[in-house]
Design an enzyme around this catalytic site. Sequence first.
Site, PDB file in Angstrom:
ATOM      1  N   GLY A 166      38.590  33.263   1.829  1.00 16.95           N
ATOM      2  CA  GLY A 166      39.892  33.742   1.405  1.00 16.95           C
ATOM      3  C   GLY A 166      40.884  33.895   2.544  1.00 16.95           C
ATOM      4  CB  ILE A 167      40.708  35.597   5.843  1.00 23.58           C
ATOM      5  CG1 ILE A 167      40.510  36.994   5.256  1.00 23.58           C
ATOM      6  CG2 ILE A 167      41.579  35.667   7.090  1.00 23.58           C
ATOM      7  CD1 ILE A 167      39.708  37.931   6.132  1.00 23.58           C
ATOM      8  CB  THR A 244      41.925  37.699  12.529  1.00 19.75           C
ATOM      9  OG1 THR A 244      41.551  36.635  11.634  1.00 19.75           O
ATOM     10  CG2 THR A 244      43.227  37.358  13.222  1.00 19.75           C
ATOM     11  CB  ALA A 245      36.421  36.758  12.051  1.00 20.69           C
ATOM     12  NE  ARG A 246      33.198  42.943  11.897  1.00 23.35           N
ATOM     13  CZ  ARG A 246      34.174  43.327  11.086  1.00 23.35           C
ATOM     14  NH1 ARG A 246      35.402  42.861  11.302  1.00 23.35           N
ATOM     15  NH2 ARG A 246      33.942  44.167  10.089  1.00 23.35           N
ATOM     16  CG  ASP A 270      43.350  42.191  15.160  1.00 21.32           C
ATOM     17  OD1 ASP A 270      43.985  43.039  15.823  1.00 21.32           O
ATOM     18  OD2 ASP A 270      42.996  42.389  13.986  1.00 21.32           O
ATOM     19  CD  GLU A 275      36.802  45.388  17.753  1.00 20.19           C
ATOM     20  OE1 GLU A 275      36.867  46.399  17.013  1.00 20.19           O
ATOM     21  OE2 GLU A 275      37.141  44.266  17.370  1.00 20.19           O
ATOM     22  CG  HIS A 293      39.658  45.437  14.534  1.00 21.09           C
ATOM     23  ND1 HIS A 293      38.290  45.390  14.680  1.00 21.09           N
ATOM     24  CD2 HIS A 293      39.912  44.891  13.311  1.00 21.09           C
ATOM     25  CE1 HIS A 293      37.745  44.861  13.596  1.00 21.09           C
ATOM     26  NE2 HIS A 293      38.711  44.551  12.759  1.00 21.09           N
TER      27      HIS A 293
END
Length: 341
Positions: A166-167, A244-246, A270, A275, A293
Site C-alpha cells: 500500500g505505501i 520510510t520503512a524500517r 525517516d 533508533e 521517524h
Amino acid sequence: MSESRPTVLLIGDLAHTNKEWEDLCSKYTLLEFRKGTRGQFLENCRNGTYAGVHGCYRSNNSNSVTGPFNQELVAALPESWKFIAHNGAGYDNIDVDACSARKIAVSSTPVAVDNSTADVGILLMLGALRQIHEQVVALREGRWKGNLRLGRDPKGKTLGILGMGGIGRAMAHRARSFGMEIIYHNRRRLDPSLEKGAKYVSFDELLAQSDVLSLNLALNAKTRHIISAPELAKTKKGVVIVNTARGALIKEADLVAAIESGQVAGVGLDVFENEPQIHPGLVKSDRAFLLPHLGTSTYETQRDMELLVLENLQAAVDHGKMLTLVNEQKGLDWAPKESDS
C-alpha cells in the site's frame, strides 16, 4: 445465568480514541496496562490478573511498557488470549511465529498509514535529490545558500520501489505526477490492475536501473540488511536512497561508506538501524536528509490507526475475524478470516 462478557486489555496509552475505547465497556470487560514494566506485565500474566483476556490492543509505542512481544512474553500469555490487535504498519517487535505456534492471531494497520508515509517518502526523495540539507543548515546559520550544490529534477528519473504494498503504491502514485518512471520488486508480481503502468523487475534489475531506490517493505529476519555493501555496489553510481520503512533494512555502516565514496549521491531517511541512535557518518553528511521517524505523525493518520486497531479488536472478539491480519498468518488453517468491514 447470562454469559460473562469478553475481556479485552489495553496495553500502553491512547492519544485520540479514549472515548471510543471507553464506549466498549457496553459489551466488554475492559482492563488497562497503560504504564508499568515488563516484569509487572509478566507477573500479571502468571498470577491470573489476565486470566480470561481474549485479546489486546498494543502498539509500537507500548513496546516501552512491556518490551517486545517475543517468545518469552507470548509464552506467558494465558490460554484464553487469541488476538493481538497491533497499532503500527510495522510489527517487527512481535514474534509472529511464536504467536502462530500458540494460534494467536495478529493484526496491523496498513492502509491507514499509506498516504502520510508516502507523503514523507516524497518529501525525503525531493530533499535528497535537491541536496537540501546543506542549504537549510546554512540559512539558519546566516550563510544564505552555503556551499550550494546543484540538485537534480525527478522528471525523467526511474523510481525503483522495493516492496509494492500500500505505501509503495501510494509512493508510486505521487511520483508519477513528477514525470517519473516506476519499476518495482516484490516477492510476487502484483495483479496488473494494481501496477498502474509500473514495471515488475528482478531485485538485481531494480538495483541496477533505479535513479531513486525507495524501501517500502517489512522488516523481518529475511529482509534485515537487505541493502548492504554487495547490493549498494550493484546500484547506479549516484543513486538516491529513500527509506520510510524500517532502519535495519539497511546496514548503515555500509550506506555511509557508499555515500562517502560517491556511489550513493544522497539519502532521505525517516528510520534508522538503531533508533534513536543514528550512525555519526549520517549525522555529519551534507548528503543525508534526515527525519526522526515522522512518517505517520499527523493527527488524522494517528487517529485512523487507533480506530483501525479498535475495529480489528471488535471484529476478532465479536466475529472471530480480523480486518488486517498480518501477511504471515494469512491462509493458515486456524487463522481467522479477513473481515470486509
